[in-house]
Design an enzyme around this catalytic site. Structure first.
Site: not given
Length: 406
Positions: A51, A300
């Protein structure tokens, strides 16, 4: 519009903050599937997740005036850390609204970067609504975690790195929550090579994107129920939805119990902690026919608190038959406990807990209950131990194990 020029700009810009996450060839998953499976370990980023890419790139494109107003966002944790970290580098204030259910490690790490954390709501969607209200009231600049083309462009830098390192990749597997990562990765992958297949993976208990694609428009789920907190989103992004429609080839859903087993696989075979949302792409492999294909699974993130880790490990061991509990009925007389222990020892079981209940029957001489929690090598070994206890003359029933780690 998301363009190749913007992707190239973002890919250069994010190099200022990211750590290299070179592809890892997985002998384990390759042997399991018959394909050549590579892992993109974004769980190894400084903030523990991909992110930071989209957050940093987005903030870098803001004007000085937009930054001075202060930043605000909503996040289940990983975007929160990305914004907080990037805001610190730019020297601006940041407020982060997070769900009350956010793992403690994500809350503390976000605070450690100097951001103000506000806990509100049960799921991300509740937090986002409140953050937007605060942004309007305070005049702050809102940084959306996924429904923003600039943020998605920053996330797409992952695809640039994958294709540079493995130009002949056939399939890229990408986790989907709100859709920002999937938007960026799929759009850039198709721009660079339309033959690359990009498959999104969602938790079965929060498959908002799959339902939206099915209906041809963005729809909201009535609720979400998944251990993959980073992708527990009820409504996907409206702005990035057209890119998903155009560039995602397929969506696979994964049940929570598959994530639990995948956590054990990752720990044992790659010595990496990957959070449940990050495991979606490797959990999906067993549903696919990828023989002779080159596949990249994007991991992720890796932000898990130790309580969650212990719980997932315990449930994974139970699912694998490596920890189990049996109820054994035996007469309450000297030597019976020793006999049971000898049977288990001969079968190479390892006892880790005993519970002796003398009140299971009104006639103690007839039967007392011994609950035994033990370790085994797997389901076959577990069944062999139970069979040998039965052959020794005992009534044996499998029970749900109690908590082992406290």
């Amino acid at each position: 519009m998301i363009t190749l020029d913007k992707f190239e700009e973002a890919s250069e810009r994010v190099k200022e903050v990211i750590l290299p996450t070179n592809l890892i060839y997985s002998e384990y998953y390759s042997a399991q599937t018959g394909g050549k499976v590579y892992l993109k370990p974004e769980n190894m980023q400084y903030t523990g997740a991909y992110k930071v890419r989209g957050a940093y790139y987005k903030i870098s494109t803001l004007s000085d005036e937009e930054r001075k107003r202060g930043l605000i966002t909503a996040s289940a944790g990983n975007h929160a850390q990305g914004v907080a970290f990037a805001a610190k580098l730019f020297g601006v204030d940041a407020q982060i609204v997070m769900p009350n259910t956010t793992p403690l490690i994500k809350v503390n790490r976000t605070k450690s970067y100097g951001a103000e954390v506000i806990l509100y709501g049960d799921v991300y969607d509740d937090s986002c609504k409140y953050a937007l209200e605060l942004a309007e009231k305070q005049g702050s600049t809102f940084i959306h975690p996924f429904d923003d083309e600039v943020v998605a462009t920053g996330q797409g830098s992952i695809a640039m790195e994958i294709i540079k390192e493995l130009p002949t990749v056939d399939i890229i597997l990408v986790p989907i929550g709100g859709g920002g990562l999937a938007c960026g990765v799929s759009t850039l992958a198709k721009l660079l090579n339309p033959n690359i297949k990009v498959i999104g993976v969602e938790p079965a208990g929060a498959a908002c994107m799959k339902e939206s694609l099915k209906q041809g428009k963005v729809v909201s789920l009535p609720g979400v129920d998944t251990i993959a907190d980073g992708t527990a989103v009820k409504t996907p992004g409206k702005n990035i939805f057209p890119y998903i429609q155009e560039n995602i080839d397929e969506i696979i859903t994964v049940d929570d119990h598959d994530l639990i087993v995948s956590f054990l696989d990752m720990i044992e075979n790659h010595k990496m902690v990957v959070e449940n949302s990050g495991l979606l792409t490797v959990a999906a492999l067993k549903q696919m026919d990828i023989k002779d294909k080159k596949v990249v699974s994007i991991l992720s993130g890796g932000n898990m608190d130790v309580i969650t880790v212990s719980s997932v490990v315990q449930h994974g061991l139970i699912q694998r038959g490596r920890i189990f509990t049996v109820s054994v009925e035996l007469p309450d007389r000297p030597g019976e406990l020793l006999h049971v222990a000898e049977v288990i020892a001969k079968a190479q079981g390892n006892v880790i807990r005993l519970d002796h209940n003398q009140f299971v029957s009104i006639n103690r001489n007839s039967a007392v209950e011994l609950r035994i929690t033990m370790e085994a090598f797997g389901h076959d070994h577990k069944n062999m131990i139970m069979r040998q206890l039965k052959e020794a003359g005992y009534k044996v029933k499998e029970k749900q194990p109690k908590a082992i780690y406290r």
